[in-house]
Design an enzyme around this catalytic site. Structure first.
Site, PDB file in Angstrom:
ATOM      1  CG  ASP A 230      45.618  22.456  18.755  1.00 24.78           C
ATOM      2  OD1 ASP A 230      44.821  22.840  17.871  1.00 24.78           O
ATOM      3  OD2 ASP A 230      45.363  21.503  19.522  1.00 24.78           O
ATOM      4  N   GLY A 231      46.153  24.274  15.720  1.00 27.88           N
ATOM      5  CA  GLY A 231      46.121  23.861  14.318  1.00 27.88           C
ATOM      6  C   GLY A 231      45.624  22.440  14.089  1.00 27.88           C
TER       7      GLY A 231
ATOM      8  CG  ASP B 282      34.257  25.868   8.084  1.00 26.35           C
ATOM      9  OD1 ASP B 282      34.967  24.882   7.796  1.00 26.35           O
ATOM     10  OD2 ASP B 282      34.700  27.017   8.192  1.00 26.35           O
TER      11      ASP B 282
ATOM     12  CG  ASP C  90      34.672  32.863   9.653  1.00 24.83           C
ATOM     13  OD1 ASP C  90      33.735  33.515  10.156  1.00 24.83           O
ATOM     14  OD2 ASP C  90      35.232  31.938  10.246  1.00 24.83           O
TER      15      ASP C  90
ATOM     16  N   GLY D  56      41.679  33.594   8.817  1.00 26.92           N
ATOM     17  CA  GLY D  56      42.530  32.813   7.909  1.00 26.92           C
ATOM     18  C   GLY D  56      42.587  31.352   8.305  1.00 26.92           C
TER      19      GLY D  56
ATOM     20  NE  ARG E  44      37.236  30.032   4.273  1.00 26.70           N
ATOM     21  CZ  ARG E  44      36.902  28.990   5.027  1.00 26.70           C
ATOM     22  NH1 ARG E  44      35.897  29.089   5.860  1.00 26.70           N
ATOM     23  NH2 ARG E  44      37.580  27.871   4.954  1.00 26.70           N
TER      24      ARG E  44
ATOM     25  CE  LYS F 254      37.245  22.163   9.972  1.00 22.03           C
ATOM     26  NZ  LYS F 254      35.830  22.312   9.600  1.00 22.03           N
TER      27      LYS F 254
ATOM     28  NE  ARG G 264      39.949  23.611  13.102  1.00 19.42           N
ATOM     29  CZ  ARG G 264      39.123  22.777  13.678  1.00 19.42           C
ATOM     30  NH1 ARG G 264      39.575  21.692  14.255  1.00 19.42           N
ATOM     31  NH2 ARG G 264      37.840  23.022  13.715  1.00 19.42           N
TER      32      ARG G 264
HETATM   33  P1  AMP Z   1      35.814  27.854  12.614  1.00 23.25           P
HETATM   34  O1  AMP Z   1      35.083  28.146  13.874  1.00 23.25           O
HETATM   35  O2  AMP Z   1      36.233  26.421  12.484  1.00 23.25           O
HETATM   36  O3  AMP Z   1      35.083  28.342  11.401  1.00 23.25           O
HETATM   37  O4  AMP Z   1      37.189  28.651  12.683  1.00 23.25           O
HETATM   38  C1  AMP Z   1      37.275  30.026  12.863  1.00 23.25           C
HETATM   39  C2  AMP Z   1      38.711  30.457  12.806  1.00 23.25           C
HETATM   40  O5  AMP Z   1      39.464  29.865  13.864  1.00 23.25           O
HETATM   41  C3  AMP Z   1      39.439  30.099  11.531  1.00 23.25           C
HETATM   42  O6  AMP Z   1      40.342  31.127  11.259  1.00 23.25           O
HETATM   43  C4  AMP Z   1      40.136  28.814  11.901  1.00 23.25           C
HETATM   44  O7  AMP Z   1      41.249  28.573  11.079  1.00 23.25           O
HETATM   45  C5  AMP Z   1      40.540  29.109  13.333  1.00 23.25           C
HETATM   46  N1  AMP Z   1      40.703  27.890  14.139  1.00 23.25           N
HETATM   47  C6  AMP Z   1      39.732  27.068  14.578  1.00 23.25           C
HETATM   48  N2  AMP Z   1      40.260  26.065  15.297  1.00 23.25           N
HETATM   49  C7  AMP Z   1      41.594  26.229  15.319  1.00 23.25           C
HETATM   50  C8  AMP Z   1      42.697  25.528  15.909  1.00 23.25           C
HETATM   51  N3  AMP Z   1      42.522  24.417  16.634  1.00 23.25           N
HETATM   52  N4  AMP Z   1      43.929  26.017  15.712  1.00 23.25           N
HETATM   53  C9  AMP Z   1      44.134  27.132  14.989  1.00 23.25           C
HETATM   54  N5  AMP Z   1      43.151  27.840  14.423  1.00 23.25           N
HETATM   55  C10 AMP Z   1      41.887  27.403  14.581  1.00 23.25           C
HETATM   56 MG    MG Z   2      35.330  28.238   9.557  1.00 20.41          MG
END
Ligand code: AMP
Ligand code: MG
Length: 508
Positions: A129-130, A266, A256, A94, A187, A117, A97
């Site tokens: 940390d979002g 992404d 995803d 989900g 996705r 983002k 961030r």
């Molecule tokens: P990504 O690798 O960017 O495709 O992210 C994979 C998952 O990790 C997704 O659910 C993102 O929302 C979550 N995510 C990535 N970075 C963060 C972050 N700094 N804080 C919270 N969730 C994250």
């Molecule tokens: Mg992603």
């Protein structure tokens, strides 16, 4: 006290996802940040979206772009999705961030998502940390806009706002919020989320939503779920073929990160290949090379198989929790989906070869063309020739100027042998050499965002607060096709020792 000025109407939102798909997302708000500052605004994209760039760049606009003010009409939501990451299934990822602010209809009437983002923690953040850092968000601008200029479907960056807040990674970095524009954020993992929960009613709603948005001609047809799988497959075949033909490595093709729209989405540990080698991996997190350049088609097919599995109950006719299909219906659905998946490699190869023929300057199709292209790539690999320049200088050779191409090869004989075959192959068509070369130059860019230039621009921006190199590189990448002296520094490959050690980090 004077009445507060009314908030400017920055976007005309029409939020179909929030409205039509209850239970697939959580209403949420972006985090407040201390010191918003606009680092980048995509005025061309703003115009395409019918937005007022000046209003976005004004303090009220920047407050919105940093997450401090929710604009009128927005209904920010965090979307639920699951995903196979490096092959293993996470039932709940989900938007950890990210936030979908809402949707707008662009100047051509196309529905586009406006999403953040790096806008803070959400109920899906798990340990994260979002937040996002300036460097990776500006990287998304550079690479995404380069892809767009190359004619490759992609989500796009509307803006990047610095937050004035430190983000703690391996080092402390300046924080930023990216505003991303996408045809949708549906996705493969969105479907996996509801399939894994066996929430068939929501799965069916989601599929109908996806069809209405991306394949409206299929709406209401009896075979629409199988057809949706086929359409997503066709879009991915074309997309990954385009990636391959410009040397793009996505880096993290988890389910995803595969969009049903067929847009590249992404931008994390992505990069463009220098010297041609299908085993090339840049990502620091891809230790097994799962997402190496040469594996991308097979991974796309693997991801499509995960989509097929998620859609299977719908293909078998199920629409809710109480109408479980008979075994025979499920078996037939599985056979149909398998047939779609088995046909995929041929569709990909055809898309790849169409692009390769354009790059080779072949106006018609003949049986040996895939072999000719494959042998060319083998030659680039054997002599460690830069992928982008190799193709580009082949166009010069078509125009009669062989020296720039020869200069890229240490060993002249194998090149000459291949060139003889290539010239013989094209000889039966009386296309003037200049026209043929011009056509080839429209298929093989002169500029791609080279890793060392991207890194240099990002470092100047986040470490020294100097956006000059970023802006100059972005400006140059707006026209990847025309050779011009002022942009020549961006066309040169890095020294091979730099290229050999290059790693990208996904910037989470
Ligand atoms: P990504 O690798 O960017 O495709 O992210 C994979 C998952 O990790 C997704 O659910 C993102 O929302 C979550 N995510 C990535 N970075 C963060 C972050 N700094 N804080 C919270 N969730 C994250
Ligand atoms: Mg992603």
């Amino acid at each position: 006290m004077p009445a507060a000025a009314p908030a400017p109407l920055l976007f005309r939102f029409d939020n179909s996802y929030a409205r039509e798909l209850p239970g697939t997302h959580v209403p949420w708000k972006p985090a407040q940040v201390p010191a918003p500052r606009l680092l980048f605004l995509n005025t061309a994209l703003a115009a395409e979206l019918g937005l007022d760039a000046q209003a976005l760049a004004a303090p009220e606009g920047v407050a919105v772009l940093a997450g401090n003010a929710v604009p009128p009409g927005a209904e920010p939501i965090a979307q639920a999705y699951a995903g196979h990451q490096f092959g293993s299934f996470s039932p709940q990822l989900g938007d950890g961030r990210a936030l979908l602010l809402g949707e707008v209809l662009d100047a051509q009437g196309r529905r586009r998502d406006i999403a953040f983002k790096g806008s803070g923690r959400t109920p899906f953040s798990r340990g994260g940390d979002g937040k996002a850092a300036v460097g990776p968000m500006l990287r998304e601008v550079l690479v995404g806009e380069a892809m767009h200029a190359l004619g490759i479907p992609t989500t796009r960056a509307l803006a990047v706002a610095a937050t004035g807040e430190p983000v703690v990674r391996e080092e402390v970095l300046p924080g930023a919020v990216l505003t991303r524009v996408a045809a949708s954020h549906l996705r493969v993992g969105t479907f996996e989320f509801f399939a894994a929960r066996q929430d068939i009613a929501r799965l069916a709603q989601l599929a109908d939503y996806a069809i209405a948005r991306h394949d409206p001609d299929l709406a209401g047809t009896p075979g629409r779920h199988l057809a949706l799988l086929e359409r997503v497959g066709q879009r991915q075949a074309r997309l990954v073929a385009q990636w391959m033909n410009v040397g793009f490595i996505h880096g993290v093709m988890n389910t995803d990160n595969m969009a049903l729209s067929g847009e590249t989405i992404d931008y994390g540990p992505c990069a463009f290949m220098d010297a041609y080698d299908p085993g090339t991996v840049f990502s620091s997190i891809d230790r097994q090379g799962r997402y190496a350049y040469g594996n991308q088609p097979a991974i796309a097919q693997w991801n499509l198989a995960r989509l097929a599995e998620a859609l299977l109950p719908l293909i078998a006719g199920q629409r809710g929790d109480d109408d479980e299909p008979a075994d025979a219906a499920l078996q037939e659905a599985a056979q149909q989906a398998t047939a779609v998946l088995q046909a995929w490699p041929a569709a990909f190869e055809a898309a790849l070869l169409r692009g390769q023929r354009a790059k080779l300057g072949l106006a018609d199709a003949q049986d040996g063309d895939a072999q000719l292209a494959g042998d060319w790539l083998d030659l680039l690999q054997a002599q460690q020739v830069d992928f982008t320049l190799g193709w580009r200088r082949l166009a010069d050779a078509a125009a009669g100027d062989l020296a720039p191409l020869r200069a890229l090869f240490a060993d002249a004989a194998p090149l000459q042998a291949w060139l003889d075959r290539w010239q013989a192959r094209a000889a039966h068509r009386a296309v003037p050499a200049a026209d043929r070369a011009a056509g080839m130059r429209r298929a093989s860019p002169w500029l791609v965002p080279r890793n060392h230039r991207v890194e240099e621009a990002l470092r100047a921006a986040w470490q020294h607060d100097d956006l000059g190199p970023f802006e100059r590189l972005r400006e140059a990448l707006r026209d990847p096709w025309t050779e011009r002296p002022e942009a020549a520094v961006y066309a040169e490959p890095a020294a091979s020792e730099v290229a050999a050690g290059y790693r990208t980090f996904c910037g989470t």
